[in-house]
Motif scaffolding. Sequence first.
Motif, PDB file in Angstrom:
ATOM      1  N   ALA A  97     -13.975  -3.858   1.754  1.00 42.06           N
ATOM      2  CA  ALA A  97     -14.494  -3.974   2.995  1.00 42.06           C
ATOM      3  C   ALA A  97     -16.002  -4.862   2.989  1.00 42.06           C
ATOM      4  O   ALA A  97     -16.587  -4.829   1.920  1.00 42.06           O
ATOM      5  CB  ALA A  97     -14.743  -2.689   3.548  1.00 42.06           C
ATOM      6  N   ALA A 138     -10.768  -7.405  -5.946  1.00 40.25           N
ATOM      7  CA  ALA A 138     -10.694  -7.057  -4.571  1.00 40.25           C
ATOM      8  C   ALA A 138     -11.546  -7.650  -3.556  1.00 40.25           C
ATOM      9  O   ALA A 138     -11.557  -7.437  -2.325  1.00 40.25           O
ATOM     10  CB  ALA A 138     -11.046  -5.573  -4.641  1.00 40.25           C
ATOM     11  N   GLU A 163       0.688  -1.122  -0.179  1.00 38.91           N
ATOM     12  CA  GLU A 163       0.031   0.013   0.038  1.00 38.91           C
ATOM     13  C   GLU A 163       0.821   1.247   0.166  1.00 38.91           C
ATOM     14  O   GLU A 163       0.366   2.268  -0.562  1.00 38.91           O
ATOM     15  CB  GLU A 163      -0.911  -0.193   1.197  1.00 38.91           C
ATOM     16  CG  GLU A 163      -1.920   1.185   1.210  1.00 38.91           C
ATOM     17  CD  GLU A 163      -3.043   1.044   2.363  1.00 38.91           C
ATOM     18  OE1 GLU A 163      -3.762   1.723   2.463  1.00 38.91           O
ATOM     19  OE2 GLU A 163      -2.964   0.156   3.235  1.00 38.91           O
ATOM     20  N   VAL A 215      -8.984   6.709  -5.728  1.00 41.17           N
ATOM     21  CA  VAL A 215      -9.351   5.795  -4.811  1.00 41.17           C
ATOM     22  C   VAL A 215     -10.627   4.965  -5.274  1.00 41.17           C
ATOM     23  O   VAL A 215     -11.403   5.681  -5.753  1.00 41.17           O
ATOM     24  CB  VAL A 215      -9.166   5.946  -3.323  1.00 41.17           C
ATOM     25  CG1 VAL A 215      -7.999   6.369  -3.062  1.00 41.17           C
ATOM     26  CG2 VAL A 215     -10.668   7.026  -2.950  1.00 41.17           C
ATOM     27  N   ALA A 221     -10.388   7.162   0.734  1.00 39.07           N
ATOM     28  CA  ALA A 221     -11.354   6.115   0.268  1.00 39.07           C
ATOM     29  C   ALA A 221     -12.545   6.036   1.372  1.00 39.07           C
ATOM     30  O   ALA A 221     -13.732   5.941   1.024  1.00 39.07           O
ATOM     31  CB  ALA A 221     -10.535   4.569   0.455  1.00 39.07           C
ATOM     32  N   ARG A 256      -5.977   5.877   1.912  1.00 39.23           N
ATOM     33  CA  ARG A 256      -6.996   5.234   2.725  1.00 39.23           C
ATOM     34  C   ARG A 256      -7.985   6.342   3.540  1.00 39.23           C
ATOM     35  O   ARG A 256      -9.292   5.780   3.361  1.00 39.23           O
ATOM     36  CB  ARG A 256      -6.270   4.595   3.902  1.00 39.23           C
ATOM     37  CG  ARG A 256      -7.036   3.767   4.821  1.00 39.23           C
ATOM     38  CD  ARG A 256      -6.181   2.954   5.685  1.00 39.23           C
ATOM     39  NE  ARG A 256      -5.552   1.798   5.237  1.00 39.23           N
ATOM     40  CZ  ARG A 256      -5.803   0.622   5.012  1.00 39.23           C
ATOM     41  NH1 ARG A 256      -7.124   0.359   5.612  1.00 39.23           N
ATOM     42  NH2 ARG A 256      -5.344  -0.402   4.508  1.00 39.23           N
ATOM     43  N   VAL A 277     -13.570   1.956  -3.764  1.00 41.14           N
ATOM     44  CA  VAL A 277     -14.027   1.157  -2.677  1.00 41.14           C
ATOM     45  C   VAL A 277     -14.894   0.037  -3.077  1.00 41.14           C
ATOM     46  O   VAL A 277     -15.968   0.360  -3.590  1.00 41.14           O
ATOM     47  CB  VAL A 277     -14.599   1.821  -1.405  1.00 41.14           C
ATOM     48  CG1 VAL A 277     -14.803   0.750  -0.188  1.00 41.14           C
ATOM     49  CG2 VAL A 277     -13.379   2.798  -0.897  1.00 41.14           C
ATOM     50  N   TYR A 297      -9.437  -0.529  -2.572  1.00 39.54           N
ATOM     51  CA  TYR A 297      -9.843  -1.056  -1.131  1.00 39.54           C
ATOM     52  C   TYR A 297     -11.321  -2.007  -1.139  1.00 39.54           C
ATOM     53  O   TYR A 297     -11.896  -1.543  -1.907  1.00 39.54           O
ATOM     54  CB  TYR A 297     -10.121   0.163   0.007  1.00 39.54           C
ATOM     55  CG  TYR A 297      -8.825   0.891   0.036  1.00 39.54           C
ATOM     56  CD1 TYR A 297      -7.674   0.626   1.144  1.00 39.54           C
ATOM     57  CD2 TYR A 297      -8.485   1.987  -0.898  1.00 39.54           C
ATOM     58  CE1 TYR A 297      -6.596   1.230   1.238  1.00 39.54           C
ATOM     59  CE2 TYR A 297      -7.300   2.782  -0.541  1.00 39.54           C
ATOM     60  CZ  TYR A 297      -6.339   2.390   0.304  1.00 39.54           C
ATOM     61  OH  TYR A 297      -5.185   3.089   0.545  1.00 39.54           O
ATOM     62  N   LEU A 315     -10.828  -1.043   6.108  1.00 36.97           N
ATOM     63  CA  LEU A 315     -10.589  -1.170   4.697  1.00 36.97           C
ATOM     64  C   LEU A 315      -9.308  -2.122   4.327  1.00 36.97           C
ATOM     65  O   LEU A 315      -8.401  -2.111   5.037  1.00 36.97           O
ATOM     66  CB  LEU A 315     -10.208  -0.058   4.062  1.00 36.97           C
ATOM     67  CG  LEU A 315     -11.522   1.110   3.958  1.00 36.97           C
ATOM     68  CD1 LEU A 315     -10.746   2.316   3.419  1.00 36.97           C
ATOM     69  CD2 LEU A 315     -12.513   0.585   3.015  1.00 36.97           C
ATOM     70  N   ARG A 316      -9.417  -3.196   3.572  1.00 34.45           N
ATOM     71  CA  ARG A 316      -8.336  -3.927   3.229  1.00 34.45           C
ATOM     72  C   ARG A 316      -7.802  -3.348   1.790  1.00 34.45           C
ATOM     73  O   ARG A 316      -8.607  -3.561   0.907  1.00 34.45           O
ATOM     74  CB  ARG A 316      -8.953  -5.263   3.026  1.00 34.45           C
ATOM     75  CG  ARG A 316      -7.756  -6.266   2.562  1.00 34.45           C
ATOM     76  CD  ARG A 316      -8.126  -7.864   2.318  1.00 34.45           C
ATOM     77  NE  ARG A 316      -9.205  -7.845   1.211  1.00 34.45           N
ATOM     78  CZ  ARG A 316      -8.978  -7.873   0.041  1.00 34.45           C
ATOM     79  NH1 ARG A 316      -7.737  -7.673  -0.453  1.00 34.45           N
ATOM     80  NH2 ARG A 316     -10.117  -8.085  -0.760  1.00 34.45           N
ATOM     81  N   PHE A 317      -6.554  -3.314   2.105  1.00 34.47           N
ATOM     82  CA  PHE A 317      -5.924  -2.774   0.554  1.00 34.47           C
ATOM     83  C   PHE A 317      -5.742  -3.911  -0.375  1.00 34.47           C
ATOM     84  O   PHE A 317      -5.236  -4.878   0.024  1.00 34.47           O
ATOM     85  CB  PHE A 317      -4.770  -2.171   0.866  1.00 34.47           C
ATOM     86  CG  PHE A 317      -3.871  -1.678  -0.266  1.00 34.47           C
ATOM     87  CD1 PHE A 317      -4.352  -0.512  -1.129  1.00 34.47           C
ATOM     88  CD2 PHE A 317      -2.733  -2.259  -0.849  1.00 34.47           C
ATOM     89  CE1 PHE A 317      -3.686  -0.268  -2.272  1.00 34.47           C
ATOM     90  CE2 PHE A 317      -2.214  -2.042  -2.229  1.00 34.47           C
ATOM     91  CZ  PHE A 317      -2.614  -0.842  -2.649  1.00 34.47           C
TER      92      PHE A 317
END
Length: 167
Positions: A123, A165, A25, A37, A83, A80, A39, A121, A100-102
Amino acid sequence: MSDSPAPLATGPLGMRLLAFERLPEDSRFTEAPVGYVLVALWHAGLLLLVHVRHRDCWELPGGSIDPVGVPPACGGETPRRAAVRELREESGQLVAPDDLRFAGFARTALPDRRVLRGAVYAAETAAPTAFAPTEEITGIHWWNLEDPMPHGQLQTVDAYLAALARV
């Protein structure tokens, strides 16, 4: 004849996904630095998409990183944090930065051939919040990755990135 590789995905508005880079990241780039970004937010196996009014297109929530005080050490926004902000602004959904998971970096080309890089990202939310339309976003839709959208076009580049993702 071009010797550049075929895009991973193309979108209805001329966007092309050139690469998806699974790098750390905190990676830095000189060519096409991180400027946006996206999501991929999931709930009960469904993906959140937002309908962008001026493009009449269903997309992942996301947008530009606020450059105020660049670099982040000087008060600028991290990808982050951008996002989290974009998800809230575009859909009303609240996710903590640590939730959040990158997933990686998308390298995209716009119709004008400009190349951009975005941080992607993912989630999961157990409790989606209510949505109120805005000047930019007319609606949200929790999509199963198969059914047609209720109206407008699907940004297929975003759908491809969301599958990569997926949490």
